[in-house]
Design a protein around this motif. Structure first.
Motif, PDB file in Angstrom:
ATOM      1  N   MET A   1       0.842  -1.195   0.000  1.00 48.07           N
ATOM      2  CA  MET A   1       0.000   0.000   0.000  1.00 48.07           C
ATOM      3  C   MET A   1       0.878   1.246   0.000  1.00 48.07           C
ATOM      4  SD  MET A   1      -2.760   1.338   2.864  1.00 48.07           S
ATOM      5  CE  MET A   1      -4.236   0.653   2.135  1.00 48.07           C
ATOM      6  N   THR A   2       0.449   2.229  -0.762  1.00 47.81           N
ATOM      7  CA  THR A   2       1.062   3.555  -0.726  1.00 47.81           C
ATOM      8  C   THR A   2       0.075   4.536  -0.110  1.00 47.81           C
ATOM      9  OG1 THR A   2       2.488   3.213  -2.656  1.00 47.81           O
ATOM     10  CG2 THR A   2       1.899   5.486  -2.134  1.00 47.81           C
ATOM     11  N   VAL A   3       0.518   5.257   0.904  1.00 51.62           N
ATOM     12  CA  VAL A   3      -0.274   6.337   1.474  1.00 51.62           C
ATOM     13  C   VAL A   3       0.133   7.608   0.736  1.00 51.62           C
ATOM     14  CG1 VAL A   3      -1.015   7.530   3.549  1.00 51.62           C
ATOM     15  CG2 VAL A   3      -0.200   5.162   3.701  1.00 51.62           C
ATOM     16  N   ARG A 105      -5.848  -1.194   5.220  1.00 46.07           N
ATOM     17  CA  ARG A 105      -5.038  -2.271   4.651  1.00 46.07           C
ATOM     18  C   ARG A 105      -5.859  -3.543   4.460  1.00 46.07           C
ATOM     19  NH1 ARG A 105       1.246  -2.801   4.732  1.00 46.07           N
ATOM     20  NH2 ARG A 105       0.515  -3.532   2.723  1.00 46.07           N
ATOM     21  N   LEU A 106      -6.777  -3.828   5.388  1.00 45.40           N
ATOM     22  CA  LEU A 106      -7.558  -5.060   5.326  1.00 45.40           C
ATOM     23  C   LEU A 106      -8.867  -4.915   4.555  1.00 45.40           C
ATOM     24  CD1 LEU A 106      -7.127  -6.361   9.001  1.00 45.40           C
ATOM     25  CD2 LEU A 106      -5.723  -6.865   6.988  1.00 45.40           C
ATOM     26  N   ALA A 107      -9.235  -3.683   4.226  1.00 51.53           N
ATOM     27  CA  ALA A 107     -10.549  -3.440   3.626  1.00 51.53           C
ATOM     28  C   ALA A 107     -10.703  -4.037   2.243  1.00 51.53           C
ATOM     29  CB  ALA A 107     -10.812  -1.933   3.564  1.00 51.53           C
ATOM     30  N   HIS A 108      -9.578  -4.334   1.594  1.00 48.61           N
ATOM     31  CA  HIS A 108      -9.639  -4.779   0.201  1.00 48.61           C
ATOM     32  C   HIS A 108      -9.279  -6.259   0.043  1.00 48.61           C
ATOM     33  CE1 HIS A 108     -10.110  -0.566  -0.917  1.00 48.61           C
ATOM     34  NE2 HIS A 108      -9.191  -0.330   0.004  1.00 48.61           N
ATOM     35  N   ASP A 109      -9.303  -6.998   1.158  1.00 49.52           N
ATOM     36  CA  ASP A 109      -8.952  -8.413   1.100  1.00 49.52           C
ATOM     37  C   ASP A 109     -10.046  -9.251   0.431  1.00 49.52           C
ATOM     38  OD1 ASP A 109      -6.579  -7.903   2.312  1.00 49.52           O
ATOM     39  OD2 ASP A 109      -7.088  -8.776   4.250  1.00 49.52           O
ATOM     40  N   ASP A 110     -11.291  -8.802   0.531  1.00 46.03           N
ATOM     41  CA  ASP A 110     -12.411  -9.583   0.009  1.00 46.03           C
ATOM     42  C   ASP A 110     -13.330  -8.691  -0.826  1.00 46.03           C
ATOM     43  OD1 ASP A 110     -11.778 -12.049   1.491  1.00 46.03           O
ATOM     44  OD2 ASP A 110     -12.360 -10.883   3.252  1.00 46.03           O
ATOM     45  N   GLY A 111     -14.102  -9.334  -1.674  1.00 42.21           N
ATOM     46  CA  GLY A 111     -15.100  -8.612  -2.447  1.00 42.21           C
ATOM     47  C   GLY A 111     -14.542  -8.001  -3.717  1.00 42.21           C
ATOM     48  N   PRO A 112     -15.410  -7.390  -4.527  1.00 41.22           N
ATOM     49  CA  PRO A 112     -14.978  -6.788  -5.783  1.00 41.22           C
ATOM     50  C   PRO A 112     -14.146  -5.536  -5.515  1.00 41.22           C
ATOM     51  CG  PRO A 112     -17.272  -6.247  -5.346  1.00 41.22           C
ATOM     52  CD  PRO A 112     -16.868  -7.237  -4.299  1.00 41.22           C
ATOM     53  N   PRO A 113     -13.324  -5.120  -6.476  1.00 35.19           N
ATOM     54  CA  PRO A 113     -12.554  -3.881  -6.308  1.00 35.19           C
ATOM     55  C   PRO A 113     -13.474  -2.708  -6.001  1.00 35.19           C
ATOM     56  CG  PRO A 113     -11.796  -5.090  -8.240  1.00 35.19           C
ATOM     57  CD  PRO A 113     -13.052  -5.773  -7.773  1.00 35.19           C
ATOM     58  N   ASN A 159      -9.928  10.704   2.923  1.00 36.03           N
ATOM     59  CA  ASN A 159      -9.599   9.511   3.706  1.00 36.03           C
ATOM     60  C   ASN A 159     -10.203   8.321   2.973  1.00 36.03           C
ATOM     61  OD1 ASN A 159      -9.177   7.554   5.725  1.00 36.03           O
ATOM     62  ND2 ASN A 159     -10.910   8.262   6.963  1.00 36.03           N
ATOM     63  N   ALA A 160      -9.565   7.941   1.857  1.00 37.68           N
ATOM     64  CA  ALA A 160     -10.136   6.920   0.986  1.00 37.68           C
ATOM     65  C   ALA A 160      -9.041   6.045   0.396  1.00 37.68           C
ATOM     66  CB  ALA A 160     -10.938   7.562  -0.141  1.00 37.68           C
ATOM     67  N   SER A 161      -9.321   4.752   0.292  1.00 31.35           N
ATOM     68  CA  SER A 161      -8.354   3.805  -0.269  1.00 31.35           C
ATOM     69  C   SER A 161      -9.008   2.988  -1.370  1.00 31.35           C
ATOM     70  CB  SER A 161      -7.801   2.879   0.817  1.00 31.35           C
ATOM     71  OG  SER A 161      -8.847   2.100   1.390  1.00 31.35           O
ATOM     72  N   ALA A 162      -8.146   2.463  -2.274  1.00 33.65           N
ATOM     73  CA  ALA A 162      -8.649   1.674  -3.394  1.00 33.65           C
ATOM     74  C   ALA A 162      -7.475   0.994  -4.083  1.00 33.65           C
ATOM     75  CB  ALA A 162      -9.376   2.567  -4.399  1.00 33.65           C
ATOM     76  N   PRO A 163      -7.726  -0.072  -4.833  1.00 35.35           N
ATOM     77  CA  PRO A 163      -6.706  -0.526  -5.769  1.00 35.35           C
ATOM     78  C   PRO A 163      -6.442   0.592  -6.780  1.00 35.35           C
ATOM     79  CG  PRO A 163      -8.449  -2.179  -5.510  1.00 35.35           C
ATOM     80  CD  PRO A 163      -8.935  -0.929  -4.861  1.00 35.35           C
ATOM     81  N   THR A 164      -5.196   0.817  -7.106  1.00 33.50           N
ATOM     82  CA  THR A 164      -4.912   1.917  -8.036  1.00 33.50           C
ATOM     83  C   THR A 164      -5.629   1.736  -9.366  1.00 33.50           C
ATOM     84  OG1 THR A 164      -2.901   0.803  -8.793  1.00 33.50           O
ATOM     85  CG2 THR A 164      -2.663   2.413  -7.014  1.00 33.50           C
ATOM     86  N   SER A 165      -5.827   0.486  -9.779  1.00 33.84           N
ATOM     87  CA  SER A 165      -6.483   0.239 -11.064  1.00 33.84           C
ATOM     88  C   SER A 165      -7.885   0.827 -11.119  1.00 33.84           C
ATOM     89  CB  SER A 165      -6.537  -1.265 -11.345  1.00 33.84           C
ATOM     90  OG  SER A 165      -7.237  -1.953 -10.318  1.00 33.84           O
ATOM     91  N   VAL A 166      -8.561   0.885  -9.971  1.00 33.10           N
ATOM     92  CA  VAL A 166      -9.913   1.450  -9.924  1.00 33.10           C
ATOM     93  C   VAL A 166      -9.883   2.941 -10.260  1.00 33.10           C
ATOM     94  CG1 VAL A 166     -11.822   2.022  -8.370  1.00 33.10           C
ATOM     95  CG2 VAL A 166     -10.821  -0.261  -8.327  1.00 33.10           C
TER      96      VAL A 166
END
Length: 210
Positions: A1-3, A105-113, A159-166
């Protein structure tokens, strides 16, 4: 992850933010693994660069300085620095609540991007007008009940996170926005149009004391 932290002329709040991130990462080696912070100084002349580079950080903190081009441009630099990993956008005047790094960090372990948005709350002991506090309480209560964001004017990347591809698939931030605000609203329009899930995590609190 990059902050990815975009900053302009806010040396002391910026240091306050980075110190808390560093402490949270250092407290858990697993959270600190493959983590970096990229600070994009958008024309700052207040000594922010020297101050950040002088600190003995325990996690990698990179500083990029550029002539003042606006918040959208600075956010795009942070997005590019994240490569193909997760990116967590965080405004420079916030204070992460305990456990905030872990939640993103854990929010993107499951589910769709998806984009995961946390609230930026005024601390309860802040000297703020009661109607303002009540308005924000209602705003976040509505989002918590819904668990998602379905309007562009409720979307923020403070205050938001995502896969960069999104974010890159949506086109990143429109750099024609050069003054304060609106660049994330406009991105929200495109994300919603693309059907991207915008999840709201009420527990992913960043405090906004200023």
């Amino acid at each position: 992850m990059t902050v990815a932290v975009a900053s302009y002329q806010r040396r002391e709040p910026l240091l306050r933010l980075l110190r808390e991130l560093d402490a949270q990462a250092a407290a858990s080696p697993e959270l600190g693994r493959d983590l970096q912070v990229v600070v994009v100084l958008d024309g700052s002349t207040d000594g922010s660069r020297a101050a950040v580079e002088a600190e003995p950080w325990r996690i990698p903190v990179r500083v990029h300085w550029q002539p003042n081009r606006g918040l959208a441009s600075a956010r795009n630099v942070g997005l590019a620095a994240a490569g193909d990993d997760l990116v967590w956008f965080l405004d420079d005047d916030l204070i992460p609540s305990p456990g905030l790094l872990e939640r993103h960090r854990l929010a993107h372990d499951d589910g769709p991007p998806a984009v995961v948005v946390g609230p930026c709350r005024i601390p309860p002991d802040a000297d703020a007008p009661a109607p303002l506090l009540a308005w924000w309480d209602q705003f976040y209560a509505d989002l918590e009940r819904a668990g998602r964001i379905d309007r562009f004017d409720r979307f923020t990347v403070a205050n938001a996170s995502a896969p960069t591809s999104v974010i890159t698939a949506a086109g990143g931030f429109d750099e024609s926005f050069v003054t304060y605000g609106l660049e994330d609203y406009e991105l929200g329009v495109r994300l919603l149009s693309a059907g991207t899930p915008l999840r709201f995590d009420a527990a992913a609190v960043a405090w906004h004391p200023d």
